[in-house]
Design a protein around this motif. Structure first.
Motif, PDB file in Angstrom:
ATOM      1  N   PHE A 306       0.858  -1.191   0.000  1.00 16.65           N
ATOM      2  CA  PHE A 306       0.000   0.000   0.000  1.00 16.65           C
ATOM      3  C   PHE A 306       0.888   1.233   0.000  1.00 16.65           C
ATOM      4  CE2 PHE A 306      -2.367  -3.351   2.020  1.00 16.65           C
ATOM      5  CZ  PHE A 306      -3.683  -3.179   1.609  1.00 16.65           C
ATOM      6  N   GLU A 307       0.521   2.236  -0.807  1.00 22.57           N
ATOM      7  CA  GLU A 307       1.259   3.499  -0.701  1.00 22.57           C
ATOM      8  C   GLU A 307       0.321   4.576  -0.165  1.00 22.57           C
ATOM      9  OE1 GLU A 307       2.838   5.342  -4.240  1.00 22.57           O
ATOM     10  OE2 GLU A 307       1.074   4.920  -5.433  1.00 22.57           O
ATOM     11  N   PHE A 308       0.886   5.476   0.639  1.00 19.03           N
ATOM     12  CA  PHE A 308       0.076   6.566   1.198  1.00 19.03           C
ATOM     13  C   PHE A 308       0.720   7.894   0.846  1.00 19.03           C
ATOM     14  CE2 PHE A 308      -0.802   2.958   4.054  1.00 19.03           C
ATOM     15  CZ  PHE A 308      -2.177   2.885   3.850  1.00 19.03           C
ATOM     16  N   PHE A 309      -0.104   8.835   0.368  1.00 14.85           N
ATOM     17  CA  PHE A 309       0.425  10.173   0.061  1.00 14.85           C
ATOM     18  C   PHE A 309       0.382  11.040   1.322  1.00 14.85           C
ATOM     19  CE2 PHE A 309      -1.215   9.564  -4.564  1.00 14.85           C
ATOM     20  CZ  PHE A 309      -0.196   8.665  -4.782  1.00 14.85           C
ATOM     21  N   SER A 328       2.707  -4.556   3.252  1.00 11.97           N
ATOM     22  CA  SER A 328       3.794  -3.595   3.488  1.00 11.97           C
ATOM     23  C   SER A 328       3.256  -2.214   3.173  1.00 11.97           C
ATOM     24  CB  SER A 328       4.945  -3.836   2.515  1.00 11.97           C
ATOM     25  OG  SER A 328       5.416  -5.137   2.604  1.00 11.97           O
ATOM     26  N   ILE A 329       3.975  -1.177   3.627  1.00 13.85           N
ATOM     27  CA  ILE A 329       3.550   0.176   3.262  1.00 13.85           C
ATOM     28  C   ILE A 329       4.741   1.002   2.751  1.00 13.85           C
ATOM     29  CG2 ILE A 329       1.557   0.261   4.798  1.00 13.85           C
ATOM     30  CD1 ILE A 329       3.134   2.021   6.713  1.00 13.85           C
ATOM     31  N   GLU A 330       4.405   1.946   1.882  1.00 14.56           N
ATOM     32  CA  GLU A 330       5.421   2.860   1.367  1.00 14.56           C
ATOM     33  C   GLU A 330       4.974   4.294   1.618  1.00 14.56           C
ATOM     34  OE1 GLU A 330       6.646   2.016  -2.647  1.00 14.56           O
ATOM     35  OE2 GLU A 330       7.672   0.225  -1.890  1.00 14.56           O
ATOM     36  N   LEU A 331       5.882   5.085   2.186  1.00 13.08           N
ATOM     37  CA  LEU A 331       5.588   6.488   2.472  1.00 13.08           C
ATOM     38  C   LEU A 331       6.655   7.336   1.781  1.00 13.08           C
ATOM     39  CD1 LEU A 331       5.148   6.069   6.357  1.00 13.08           C
ATOM     40  CD2 LEU A 331       3.371   5.871   4.603  1.00 13.08           C
ATOM     41  N   SER A 332       6.261   8.507   1.297  1.00 12.13           N
ATOM     42  CA  SER A 332       7.235   9.363   0.611  1.00 12.13           C
ATOM     43  C   SER A 332       7.284  10.751   1.235  1.00 12.13           C
ATOM     44  CB  SER A 332       6.882   9.485  -0.874  1.00 12.13           C
ATOM     45  OG  SER A 332       6.914   8.226  -1.478  1.00 12.13           O
ATOM     46  N   ALA A 357       4.213   8.016  14.187  1.00 10.71           N
ATOM     47  CA  ALA A 357       3.120   7.279  14.834  1.00 10.71           C
ATOM     48  C   ALA A 357       2.605   6.182  13.900  1.00 10.71           C
ATOM     49  CB  ALA A 357       1.987   8.241  15.201  1.00 10.71           C
ATOM     50  N   VAL A 358       2.523   6.504  12.603  1.00 14.11           N
ATOM     51  CA  VAL A 358       2.057   5.505  11.623  1.00 14.11           C
ATOM     52  C   VAL A 358       3.081   4.365  11.513  1.00 14.11           C
ATOM     53  CG1 VAL A 358       1.695   5.152   9.134  1.00 14.11           C
ATOM     54  CG2 VAL A 358       0.559   7.028  10.311  1.00 14.11           C
ATOM     55  N   ILE A 359       4.359   4.723  11.462  1.00 13.42           N
ATOM     56  CA  ILE A 359       5.395   3.670  11.347  1.00 13.42           C
ATOM     57  C   ILE A 359       5.311   2.734  12.554  1.00 13.42           C
ATOM     58  CG2 ILE A 359       7.891   3.229  11.219  1.00 13.42           C
ATOM     59  CD1 ILE A 359       8.184   6.040   9.938  1.00 13.42           C
ATOM     60  N   GLU A 360       5.213   3.348  13.731  1.00 16.92           N
ATOM     61  CA  GLU A 360       5.158   2.519  14.948  1.00 16.92           C
ATOM     62  C   GLU A 360       3.945   1.606  14.945  1.00 16.92           C
ATOM     63  OE1 GLU A 360       5.762   5.431  18.119  1.00 16.92           O
ATOM     64  OE2 GLU A 360       7.667   5.748  17.060  1.00 16.92           O
ATOM     65  N   ALA A 361       2.807   2.174  14.551  1.00 17.49           N
ATOM     66  CA  ALA A 361       1.577   1.366  14.550  1.00 17.49           C
ATOM     67  C   ALA A 361       1.712   0.213  13.556  1.00 17.49           C
ATOM     68  CB  ALA A 361       0.383   2.244  14.174  1.00 17.49           C
ATOM     69  N   ALA A 362       2.274   0.489  12.380  1.00 18.97           N
ATOM     70  CA  ALA A 362       2.399  -0.578  11.367  1.00 18.97           C
ATOM     71  C   ALA A 362       3.335  -1.671  11.868  1.00 18.97           C
ATOM     72  CB  ALA A 362       2.920   0.013  10.055  1.00 18.97           C
ATOM     73  N   LEU A 363       4.444  -1.257  12.486  1.00 23.84           N
ATOM     74  CA  LEU A 363       5.422  -2.256  12.934  1.00 23.84           C
ATOM     75  C   LEU A 363       4.907  -3.066  14.124  1.00 23.84           C
ATOM     76  CD1 LEU A 363       8.798  -0.288  12.514  1.00 23.84           C
ATOM     77  CD2 LEU A 363       7.831  -2.040  11.010  1.00 23.84           C
ATOM     78  N   ALA A 364       3.927  -2.498  14.823  1.00 23.84           N
ATOM     79  CA  ALA A 364       3.346  -3.254  15.943  1.00 23.84           C
ATOM     80  C   ALA A 364       2.384  -4.325  15.411  1.00 23.84           C
ATOM     81  CB  ALA A 364       2.596  -2.303  16.880  1.00 23.84           C
ATOM     82  N   LEU A 365       2.041  -4.229  14.135  1.00 20.84           N
ATOM     83  CA  LEU A 365       1.120  -5.207  13.534  1.00 20.84           C
ATOM     84  C   LEU A 365       1.944  -6.206  12.698  1.00 20.84           C
ATOM     85  CD1 LEU A 365      -1.512  -2.536  12.521  1.00 20.84           C
ATOM     86  CD2 LEU A 365      -1.786  -4.244  14.325  1.00 20.84           C
ATOM     87  N   ARG A 366       1.261  -6.888  11.749  1.00 22.84           N
ATOM     88  CA  ARG A 366       1.986  -7.902  10.977  1.00 22.84           C
ATOM     89  C   ARG A 366       2.707  -7.336   9.760  1.00 22.84           C
ATOM     90  NH1 ARG A 366      -2.289 -12.383   9.516  1.00 22.84           N
ATOM     91  NH2 ARG A 366      -3.583 -10.556   9.212  1.00 22.84           N
ATOM     92  N   VAL A 370       8.201  -1.352   6.115  1.00 21.41           N
ATOM     93  CA  VAL A 370       7.820   0.058   5.973  1.00 21.41           C
ATOM     94  C   VAL A 370       8.990   0.718   5.255  1.00 21.41           C
ATOM     95  CG1 VAL A 370       7.269   2.217   7.151  1.00 21.41           C
ATOM     96  CG2 VAL A 370       6.536   0.040   8.155  1.00 21.41           C
ATOM     97  N   ASP A 371       8.758   1.204   4.054  1.00 23.11           N
ATOM     98  CA  ASP A 371       9.826   1.871   3.296  1.00 23.11           C
ATOM     99  C   ASP A 371       9.532   3.359   3.213  1.00 23.11           C
ATOM    100  OD1 ASP A 371      11.164  -0.483   2.821  1.00 23.11           O
ATOM    101  OD2 ASP A 371      10.247  -0.823   0.855  1.00 23.11           O
ATOM    102  N   LEU A 372      10.560   4.162   3.498  1.00 21.10           N
ATOM    103  CA  LEU A 372      10.427   5.623   3.428  1.00 21.10           C
ATOM    104  C   LEU A 372      11.265   6.125   2.256  1.00 21.10           C
ATOM    105  CD1 LEU A 372       8.937   6.038   6.038  1.00 21.10           C
ATOM    106  CD2 LEU A 372      10.784   7.480   6.863  1.00 21.10           C
ATOM    107  N   PHE A 373      10.685   6.985   1.410  1.00 22.03           N
ATOM    108  CA  PHE A 373      11.413   7.482   0.244  1.00 22.03           C
ATOM    109  C   PHE A 373      11.674   8.981   0.364  1.00 22.03           C
ATOM    110  CE2 PHE A 373       9.635   3.515  -1.135  1.00 22.03           C
ATOM    111  CZ  PHE A 373      10.659   2.965  -1.890  1.00 22.03           C
TER     112      PHE A 373
END
Ligand code: B12
Length: 571
Positions: A306-309, A328-332, A357-366, A370-373
């Motif tokens: 999933f990507e989030f703007f 997985s998630i991708e943030l830019s 906060a989003v990174i932490e929440a995602a990593l607390a799940l399955r 998490v990739d940051l660009f």
């Protein structure tokens, strides 16, 4: 063959030229040849084939990469297409696309050549003035007009009524109105089954592969949207860019049901990751949750990316986790500096605290990754600021586990035509070095990426953009080694490659063209696409997801082979 779709390399012939392409494609699956063809090749093929036409895709860029002896004119002379289509979607193909068209026209002077894609749309009038280009189909959606055009050409009818078409007659350019602008995307999909059948028909798998290494890393993408609701300064498909090109005035989406059906169709053949192109929240909260609901009802095991703007609500991450087994998630964020981030698009601005906060929440799940660009070449961004971005990455690596990673790359080789930065350069601190298609073609033949860049900024010269890139890449690689995110052997290889690329760049420094290069540098660079330009800012393999022992599902492919034998061979 009713239509032959050709994907050109960025520069023709990259195997003979001496160019240091640089790390402009390190964060995408392609090499600097930009060998990946547009997803639209698949939707066009599907649309036309389902109406009884025969289409063949040939990724010439990849064929040329894979075989140094692959002879383009000879290959084209063996084919008898009724019409040839060439993409000039991404501006970095400004050189290769027109050269391939020239060669094709020489070999098949009576076969019409059609261009299409976003850059073709932007430069349509300039493009159609080239003798090797007969038609340009404008817009971000061309399946139906292409069908109509092929029908007209086959019947010898006038093309005056074909929507979205630009064409030349008796030295006069005609621009038919942009009438085909669909307001739903459900009329098309990528239909992998049909593509597999064309592979069987032409007994040619190599020409359809999307990029070098896809066989090992079969990532696929499903598009959710065309156009965009946002106004990022550097994007050639932002809301403003779409109006300028023009392609459309507002974004259009695929329905969640249709989207998920397409993902399921892909899952039948491939175990590889499926990338959802576009932030689901662009179409609203309801749309995003509805998509998850359909996903929840499918047994899809593929990794869904999933990507989030902007930043998603934390409950949405919980909902993903409940609906999808592997994700997985991708943030830019583009920069660590909130003031710089804010310039890109105020409406989707988020603070570092919100992002963390989003990174932490995602990593607390399955969540698997998490990739940051981050990007180099933004308004207000200085050399110093780029290095501070890397410091920020260090702080984050310290906080999170190995599922978290950061990437940085230069905005290049070109700032997108149609983007706010390209259209209003002074307002955003850009200095453009090329405006027309012809000027971009010329830039692509310069000896190194410093000379190829079509811009510099009020805060960084081209020299500084290049220095900032290699310095940041070196520091980020060091951090990844320190935090055990990459194997020491791989990290050392990247470091050595950065050092080599730097040395070579220094030798090329201030050279304005190939003629003044010394013979050694020319020889080192002849045909170079790998040694100094791939995996220099990071190891490309870092981009890919874990592999499976068997990436493809024979259970999905074999019935298709049988269907093909029945339909096409046994009649
Ligand atoms: C997904 C995506 C990618 C994917 C690749 C997907 C793919 N293979 O198509 C990845 C992440 C790999 C990628 C990479 C790059 N991308 Co990109 N990408 C996108 C994105 C977000 C969506 C594209 C999409 O899904 N389209 C939907 C499909 C179904 O339609 P389509 O492929 O556009 O095809 C239709 C029309 O364009 C047209 N058409 C296209 N080709 C042809 C050819 C003919 C003959 C005809 C008739 C019609 C036609 O008709 C098609 C059918 O309707 C867009 C932004 C956006 N929102 O549009 C940027 C965008 C297209 N990318 C862009 C850029 C710059 C790049 C890179 C050059 C960046 C870089 N330096 O690395 C690379 C180039 C990759 C390569 N060729 O090797 C710019 C292009 C600006 C420009 N005018 O040059 C865009 C607009 C925005 C951006 N900056 O990201 N990209």
């Amino acid at each position: 063959m009713d239509l032959l779709l050709l994907h050109p390399p960025s520069v023709y012939d990259f195997r003979k030229n001496s160019i240091l392409y640089g790390p402009v494609s390190d964060l995408i699956p392609s090499s600097p040849v930009f060998e990946m063809y547009p997803l639209g090749f698949l939707t066009m093929t599907n649309y036309l084939e389902s109406r009884g036409l025969r289409v063949r895709i040939v990724n010439l860029a990849l064929r040329m990469m894979n075989d140094p002896k692959f002879d383009v004119p000879h290959f084209l002379s063996q084919l008898q297409p009724k019409v040839i289509g060439i993409d000039l979607h991404w501006l970095p193909h400004a050189h290769g696309s027109l050269e391939i068209a020239r060669i094709a026209k020489e070999i098949h002077p009576d076969v019409p050549v059609i261009f299409g894609g976003l850059s073709s749309t932007y430069f349509h009038r300039e493009l159609v003035a080239y003798p090797q280009v007969d038609f340009v189909l404008r817009g971000d959606s061309t399946e139906a007009p292409l069908y109509e055009l092929l029908q007209c050409l086959a019947a010898g009818r006038s093309v005056a009524g074909v929507p979205n078409l630009t064409w030349c007659e008796d030295g006069r350019i005609h621009q038919n109105p942009l009438q085909f602008v669909p307001n739903s995307l459900d009329y098309i999909d990528l239909n992998p089954a049909r593509i597999i059948k064309t592979v069987l028909r032409y007994r040619d798998l190599q020409s359809v592969l999307p990029f070098a290494g896809w066989w090992q890393n079969p990532i696929t993408a499903v598009f959710t949207v065309k156009g965009c609701a946002h106004s990022c300064v550097t994007c050639g498909s932002s809301q403003e860019a779409c109006q300028r090109l023009p392609t459309r005035t507002r974004p259009v989406f695929r329905s969640p049901r249709n989207l998920v059906q397409n993902m399921v169709a892909i899952g039948k053949f491939s175990r590889g990751p499926i990338f959802l192109v576009g932030d689901l929240f662009q179409a609203g909260q309801e749309y995003a949750y509805e998509t998850l609901e359909f996903l929840r009802q499918t047994p899809l095991k593929n990794e869904i990316v999933f990507e989030f703007f902007g930043m998603p609500p934390l409950e949405f991450l919980l909902a993903i986790d409940a609906a999808v087994e592997n994700w997985s998630i991708e943030l830019s964020p583009e920069s660590h500096d909130e003031a710089i981030r804010r310039v890109q698009d105020e409406s989707i601005f988020y603070s570092n605290a919100e992002m963390e906060a989003v990174i932490e929440a995602a990593l607390a799940l399955r969540c698997h990754r998490v990739d940051l660009f981050f990007m180099i070449g933004l308004p207000q961004q200085t050399y110093q600021s780029v290095q501070e971005t890397i410091d920020y990455c260090g702080t984050l690596f310290h906080k999170y586990d190995e599922r978290f990673s950061c990437f940085i790359s230069p905005l290049g080789p070109f700032i997108d035509p149609g983007s706010l930065g390209f259209e209003q350069p002074e307002r955003f601190g850009y200095k453009l070095r090329a405006q027309t298609l012809a000027e971009h073609r010329e830039l692509l033949l310069k000896p190194s990426w410093k000379h190829i860049l079509n811009y510099e900024t009020a805060w960084m010269s081209r020299h500084e953009l290049v220095e900032a890139t290699y310095d940041a890449a070196e520091a980020l690689n060091g951090l990844k080694l320190k935090y055990g995110l990459i194997a020491p052997k791989d990290g050392q290889k990247v470091a050595a490659e950065i050092a080599q690329a730097r040395q070579l760049k220094d030798r090329l420094n201030n050279e304005e063209d190939n003629h003044s290069l010394d013979a050694d540098a020319m020889a080192l660079l002849a045909g170079e696409i790998h040694q100094f330009s791939v995996s220099t800012v990071c190891d490309k393999r870092e981009l890919f997801w874990r592999r499976h022992l068997f990436n493809f599902r024979l259970g999905g492919i074999l019935p298709l082979v049988w269907e093909y034998v029945r339909e096409e061979l046994l009649g």
